[in-house]
Design a protein around this motif. Sequence first.
Motif, mmCIF file in Angstrom:
data_model
loop_
_atom_site.group_PDB
_atom_site.id
_atom_site.type_symbol
_atom_site.label_atom_id
_atom_site.label_comp_id
_atom_site.label_asym_id
_atom_site.label_seq_id
_atom_site.Cartn_x
_atom_site.Cartn_y
_atom_site.Cartn_z
ATOM 1 N N THR A 187 20.380 -16.441 17.106
ATOM 2 C CA THR A 187 19.031 -15.899 16.985
ATOM 3 C C THR A 187 19.083 -14.586 16.195
ATOM 4 O OG1 THR A 187 19.253 -14.847 19.159
ATOM 5 C CG2 THR A 187 18.265 -17.041 19.095
ATOM 6 N N SER A 188 18.378 -13.547 16.654
ATOM 7 C CA SER A 188 18.320 -12.300 15.902
ATOM 8 C C SER A 188 17.992 -11.130 16.818
ATOM 9 C CB SER A 188 17.250 -12.389 14.812
ATOM 10 O OG SER A 188 17.042 -11.115 14.205
ATOM 11 N N PHE A 189 18.554 -9.971 16.470
ATOM 12 C CA PHE A 189 18.230 -8.739 17.197
ATOM 13 C C PHE A 189 16.979 -8.057 16.646
ATOM 14 C CE2 PHE A 189 20.531 -7.189 13.556
ATOM 15 C CZ PHE A 189 20.017 -5.920 13.298
ATOM 16 N N LEU A 190 16.459 -8.506 15.487
ATOM 17 C CA LEU A 190 15.316 -7.850 14.846
ATOM 18 C C LEU A 190 14.006 -8.420 15.389
ATOM 19 C CD1 LEU A 190 16.612 -7.506 11.182
ATOM 20 C CD2 LEU A 190 16.233 -5.669 12.846
ATOM 21 N N THR A 191 13.737 -8.149 16.642
ATOM 22 C CA THR A 191 12.565 -8.674 17.335
ATOM 23 C C THR A 191 11.284 -7.973 16.874
ATOM 24 O OG1 THR A 191 13.273 -7.222 19.129
ATOM 25 C CG2 THR A 191 13.780 -9.558 19.350
ATOM 26 N N ASP A 232 28.340 -12.157 15.566
ATOM 27 C CA ASP A 232 27.907 -12.732 16.831
ATOM 28 C C ASP A 232 26.562 -13.458 16.710
ATOM 29 O OD1 ASP A 232 25.786 -10.904 17.051
ATOM 30 O OD2 ASP A 232 26.822 -9.616 18.475
ATOM 31 N N GLN A 233 26.119 -14.043 17.826
ATOM 32 C CA GLN A 233 24.949 -14.922 17.825
ATOM 33 C C GLN A 233 23.624 -14.194 17.648
ATOM 34 O OE1 GLN A 233 26.446 -17.759 17.110
ATOM 35 N NE2 GLN A 233 25.192 -18.928 18.532
ATOM 36 N N ARG A 234 23.637 -12.866 17.712
ATOM 37 C CA ARG A 234 22.416 -12.100 17.460
ATOM 38 C C ARG A 234 22.528 -11.265 16.190
ATOM 39 N NH1 ARG A 234 20.523 -8.437 21.487
ATOM 40 N NH2 ARG A 234 18.469 -8.771 20.552
ATOM 41 N N ARG A 235 23.638 -11.384 15.474
ATOM 42 C CA ARG A 235 23.837 -10.715 14.191
ATOM 43 C C ARG A 235 24.019 -9.210 14.341
ATOM 44 N NH1 ARG A 235 24.973 -14.650 10.313
ATOM 45 N NH2 ARG A 235 24.594 -16.467 11.582
ATOM 46 N N ILE A 236 24.665 -8.801 15.414
ATOM 47 C CA ILE A 236 24.913 -7.374 15.626
ATOM 48 C C ILE A 236 26.380 -7.027 15.380
ATOM 49 C CG2 ILE A 236 24.841 -5.467 17.291
ATOM 50 C CD1 ILE A 236 22.516 -6.848 18.647
ATOM 51 N N GLU A 237 27.291 -7.562 16.183
ATOM 52 C CA GLU A 237 28.700 -7.222 16.045
ATOM 53 C C GLU A 237 29.391 -8.164 15.057
ATOM 54 O OE1 GLU A 237 30.976 -5.858 19.354
ATOM 55 O OE2 GLU A 237 29.252 -6.042 20.704
ATOM 56 N N PHE A 238 30.193 -7.601 14.162
ATOM 57 C CA PHE A 238 30.805 -8.409 13.106
ATOM 58 C C PHE A 238 32.215 -7.921 12.806
ATOM 59 C CE2 PHE A 238 28.603 -4.908 10.975
ATOM 60 C CZ PHE A 238 29.624 -4.378 10.207
ATOM 61 N N GLN A 239 32.964 -8.802 12.129
ATOM 62 C CA GLN A 239 34.250 -8.456 11.542
ATOM 63 C C GLN A 239 34.411 -9.224 10.245
ATOM 64 O OE1 GLN A 239 38.036 -7.979 13.788
ATOM 65 N NE2 GLN A 239 38.764 -9.696 12.548
ATOM 66 N N PHE A 240 34.754 -8.525 9.177
ATOM 67 C CA PHE A 240 34.962 -9.157 7.876
ATOM 68 C C PHE A 240 36.329 -8.782 7.330
ATOM 69 C CE2 PHE A 240 30.238 -8.705 7.883
ATOM 70 C CZ PHE A 240 29.921 -10.048 7.816
ATOM 71 N N GLY A 241 36.918 -9.724 6.592
ATOM 72 C CA GLY A 241 38.171 -9.454 5.907
ATOM 73 C C GLY A 241 38.017 -9.676 4.415
ATOM 74 N N THR A 242 38.817 -8.960 3.623
ATOM 75 C CA THR A 242 38.784 -9.143 2.175
ATOM 76 C C THR A 242 40.175 -9.520 1.667
ATOM 77 O OG1 THR A 242 39.226 -6.824 1.632
ATOM 78 C CG2 THR A 242 36.919 -7.463 1.959
#
Length: 490
Positions: free
Chosen positions: A281-285, A403-413
Amino acid sequence: MPLPFDPSRARAIAETALGAARAAGASYADVRAIGQETESVAVKNEEISELGRNHDFGFGVRVIADGAWGFASCSRLSESEGPRIASEAVAIARASASCRAAPVVLAPEHAHRAVWRTPFEQDPFSVPVSEKLDLLFRISRALRRRKEIRVAHAEIQLKRKRQIFVSSEGADIDQYLLRTGAGYVAMATDDQDMQARSFPASHGGQWMCRGWELVGELRQLENCERVADEATALLAAPVCPAGKRDLILDGSQIALQIHESCGHPTELDRVLGTEANYAGTSFLTPEKLGRFAYGSRHVTITADSTIPGGLATVAFDDEGVTAQHWPLVLAGTFAGYLTSRETAASIGEPRSRGAMRADGWSRLPIIRMPNISLEPETGTLDDLIADTRDGIYMETNRSWSIDQRRIEFQFGTEIAWEVKDGRRGRILKRPVYRGKTPEFWGACDAVCGPGAWRLWGVGNCGKGEPPQTAEMSHGAAPARFRGVEIGGAS
């Protein structure tokens, strides 16, 4: 070489289906008749690994009956199929009405009648396959001049689509979309490790709504030596050290950050909960609209279906709504959603933003990202590095997780460089960074200028059940983020 699709016949089929839907009791109906063609050419280690051309034809009927949606489709472009498919769509709508929460209400839209074509200079489908293969073979040979490069993969991907859209409100829209993509990856190995470098971006290279002229502008051969050298250097490079550091990201990685942490959470169907199973879903309610601090004052992110060359650049979406340009984040404040006619009406907006697309005739349109971009400010990458005392510069996406609400993330390059006292230093491998969306964008204190900004194509965004694939571009220039948690993947 024309697409084997007769628009006059397709329109006649669509009109027949439209009339049958209205006769069956639909209060609203639209029909999309589509012909689509793709071409794939790929070379791996100077051998042909992919060579094919595919066609796909059909039409889909979408209706509202008894206040609910119904949809049905057919792979046979035949006028005799129109009434059957339309009746099936109405029957599905009536069955769906038995469990609807409220009747469907659509925001108003003018009934447009138009023809639109993707602008291009040279039709890539008219370029001989032998010419495409020759380019890919040359790239493969150039990459493999270094003995450490064990795998060199180069590809060209083409797509074109002709779509006729008609609706019971009087819309009649004919669009022709053309997309061209190319890129390569060099994979270096030794006894201990394997590392890859991609050009001009990872995950298939660069895609745009342009013609064969794009392939020439990418300067692929001119970059082969550098790409092979970097892949080889990564084998002996140290792993990126962990800690909180200032982080500079290249434009292609910023593009993915925009995609995952701004594009998806501003899709209003995710916010309202009608899209949840596939990627959350989304955290931008809604209560945050116009008030929430999404980022710093340096962060202005816009949605734009009109920008030349963008993969989501069209004249109209799949509901017949005109292409638009609007802010999602304005000087750090959350400012807008991606909407459909139905979702716009549900939050009281006067019209849809034109974000509805389907990946073919057999799928219902759903809210998809248009082209979404971080607006540039000033300066160059060299200026940004010169202004950084202690940091890490990362380039070219390798991995992503959010995550499922688009808040916590990790990216690699794929690669990173240490930045010390304003200079780019040693190469680092397997770099990753992590954070929380508002905090990360809040830490942005510089974005490079228009000269460093470019559109980066995303050709494989997944959403929906049954799953659909969509394409869009994200404009970005390198940017800096202060005090980000950085580390190295094992």
